[in-house]
Design an enzyme around this catalytic site. Structure first.
Site, PDB file in Angstrom:
ATOM      1  N   ASP A   8       0.912  -1.105  -0.121  1.00 28.79           N
ATOM      2  CA  ASP A   8      -0.227  -0.261   0.085  1.00 28.79           C
ATOM      3  C   ASP A   8       0.524   1.118   0.179  1.00 28.79           C
ATOM      4  OD1 ASP A   8      -2.436   1.420   0.029  1.00 28.79           O
ATOM      5  OD2 ASP A   8      -2.393   1.090   2.201  1.00 28.79           O
ATOM      6  N   TRP A  13       2.610   7.860  -1.750  1.00 26.64           N
ATOM      7  CA  TRP A  13       4.117   8.629  -2.504  1.00 26.64           C
ATOM      8  C   TRP A  13       4.284   9.346  -4.077  1.00 26.64           C
ATOM      9  CZ3 TRP A  13       7.203   8.161  -6.671  1.00 26.64           C
ATOM     10  CH2 TRP A  13       8.405   8.087  -6.725  1.00 26.64           C
ATOM     11  N   HIS A  25       2.886   3.267  -8.604  1.00 28.21           N
ATOM     12  CA  HIS A  25       2.076   2.135  -9.176  1.00 28.21           C
ATOM     13  C   HIS A  25       4.064   1.699  -9.765  1.00 28.21           C
ATOM     14  CE1 HIS A  25      -1.638   1.867  -8.057  1.00 28.21           C
ATOM     15  NE2 HIS A  25      -1.220   3.098  -8.767  1.00 28.21           N
ATOM     16  N   THR A  54     -10.321  -6.520  -5.840  1.00 28.03           N
ATOM     17  CA  THR A  54     -11.697  -7.055  -6.392  1.00 28.03           C
ATOM     18  C   THR A  54     -12.644  -5.122  -6.951  1.00 28.03           C
ATOM     19  OG1 THR A  54     -12.693  -8.153  -4.777  1.00 28.03           O
ATOM     20  CG2 THR A  54     -12.540  -9.501  -6.416  1.00 28.03           C
ATOM     21  N   LEU A 119      11.673 -20.420  -5.144  1.00 28.26           N
ATOM     22  CA  LEU A 119      10.486 -19.101  -4.092  1.00 28.26           C
ATOM     23  C   LEU A 119       9.119 -19.910  -5.393  1.00 28.26           C
ATOM     24  CD1 LEU A 119       9.668 -17.254  -2.329  1.00 28.26           C
ATOM     25  CD2 LEU A 119      10.180 -15.039  -4.713  1.00 28.26           C
TER      26      LEU A 119
HETATM   27  C1  FPP Z   1      -1.886   0.657  -3.507  1.00 25.51           C
HETATM   28  O1  FPP Z   1      -1.290   1.463  -3.454  1.00 25.51           O
HETATM   29  C2  FPP Z   1      -1.653  -0.501  -4.206  1.00 25.51           C
HETATM   30  C3  FPP Z   1      -1.705  -0.936  -5.452  1.00 25.51           C
HETATM   31  C4  FPP Z   1      -3.260  -1.315  -5.406  1.00 25.51           C
HETATM   32  C5  FPP Z   1      -1.306  -2.431  -6.489  1.00 25.51           C
HETATM   33  C6  FPP Z   1      -0.110  -2.858  -6.534  1.00 25.51           C
HETATM   34  C7  FPP Z   1       0.810  -2.867  -8.013  1.00 25.51           C
HETATM   35  C8  FPP Z   1       2.455  -2.615  -7.508  1.00 25.51           C
HETATM   36  C9  FPP Z   1       2.859  -2.585  -6.779  1.00 25.51           C
HETATM   37  C10 FPP Z   1       2.513  -2.875  -9.210  1.00 25.51           C
HETATM   38  C11 FPP Z   1       3.279  -3.484  -8.934  1.00 25.51           C
HETATM   39  C12 FPP Z   1       2.336  -5.420  -8.868  1.00 25.51           C
HETATM   40  C13 FPP Z   1       3.341  -6.221  -9.943  1.00 25.51           C
HETATM   41  C14 FPP Z   1       2.757  -7.730  -8.863  1.00 25.51           C
HETATM   42  C15 FPP Z   1       4.036  -6.108 -10.691  1.00 25.51           C
HETATM   43  P1  FPP Z   1      -2.329   2.418  -3.723  1.00 25.51           P
HETATM   44  O2  FPP Z   1      -2.671   3.236  -4.418  1.00 25.51           O
HETATM   45  O3  FPP Z   1      -3.391   2.688  -2.657  1.00 25.51           O
HETATM   46  O4  FPP Z   1      -1.909   3.652  -2.692  1.00 25.51           O
HETATM   47  P2  FPP Z   1      -2.577   5.177  -1.596  1.00 25.51           P
HETATM   48  O5  FPP Z   1      -2.953   4.575  -0.728  1.00 25.51           O
HETATM   49  O6  FPP Z   1      -1.183   5.717  -1.459  1.00 25.51           O
HETATM   50  O7  FPP Z   1      -3.715   5.620  -2.258  1.00 25.51           O
END
Ligand code: FPP
Length: 240
Positions: A8, A13, A25, A54, A119
């Protein structure tokens, strides 16, 4: 050990740096590569990453599109590296609503790595714990209807065999980054006895150094699994 991570804080960030959320991301994806590489050295046998829930479809269309683009790129660019590094990739979740080309890449990667024994990397994509439990319940009901199983056969052990994580151990530890202390529908069945760790660090700033520190700290936690006995064998699964 089995480690699960709720990655998260990508959005925060980016916003803190006045950048579009997609940059967060993207940076988060490079952290994924780093953490995957270090896991075998840290005695982590299974790593489960919450990549897309989801509920994440409800985000702005451009953010969903940027995440899908990122997954597409990851699957293409990391294919050989994952195969050669002996990583077995398993996707958790319901792939039906995901774009066909991404699903075909996912299947290709699962197939190419299925005999790897290093892994195990579970990537939760269009995943939620409740959705998984509902999918399992439907499958069990249908197998009962087809007389494949009897009501008396339904127990913990059988249910486990229907989960997306079938034949895997349950997570020993779940880490959530970016300060919020909740589970957000992640691995609801599997985390019955998992240790939980919450860090303030946003995922794009999460380093292998911090992971080592967390594992060191968690090593001292006592795990009783609802009994009064210390379970030395399992508490040692955190050993780095
Ligand atoms: C939550 O941060 C993160 C996500 C919804 C996406 C997670 C995806 C990645 C780390 C990208 C790459 C993954 C792979 C497996 C290649 P948020 O956007 O909810 O953050 P916030 O709460 O600060 O808004």
């Amino acid at each position: 050990m089995h480690l699960g991570i709720i990655m998260d804080g990508n959005g925060r960030w980016a916003v803190q740096r006045r950048l579009p959320r997609a940059f967060g991301h993207k940076r988060g994806a490079s952290r994924v590569t780093e953490i995957v590489k270090i896991c075998p050295d840290l005695n982590v046998k299974t790593l489960t990453l919450y990549a897309f829930s989801t509920e994440n479809w409800q985000r702005a269309a451009h953010e969903v599109a940027s995440l899908m683009k990122l997954f597409r790129g990851y699957l293409q660019n990391k294919f050989l590296e994952l195969v050669e590094n002996n990583v077995k990739v398993v996707f958790l979740g319901n792939s039906k609503p995901i774009d066909r080309d991404i699903v075909s890449q996912m299947k290709k990667l699962e197939k190419a790595t299925r005999n790897n024994d290093g892994l195990t990397l579970n990537i939760a994509l269009n995943y939620s714990g409740r959705d998984e439990i509902i999918r399992v319940s439907k499958k069990i009901a249908s197998d009962h209807k087809s007389e494949i199983l009897k009501i008396e056969d339904i127990n913990d052990n059988l249910f486990q065999k229907y989960l997306d994580t079938k034949n895997q151990t349950d997570p020993d530890l779940i880490i959530r980054t970016a300060g919020n202390q909740r589970i957000s529908n992640f691995l609801l069945w599997q985390i019955a006895y998992s240790e939980l760790y919450f860090t303030e660090t946003n995922w794009p700033d999460f380093t292998t150094k911090e992971l080592v520190q967390i594992l060191e700290e968690c090593k001292h936690r006592e795990r009783t699994y609802g009994t009064t006995d210390k379970n030395e064998k399992l508490s040692n699964s955190f050993e780095v």
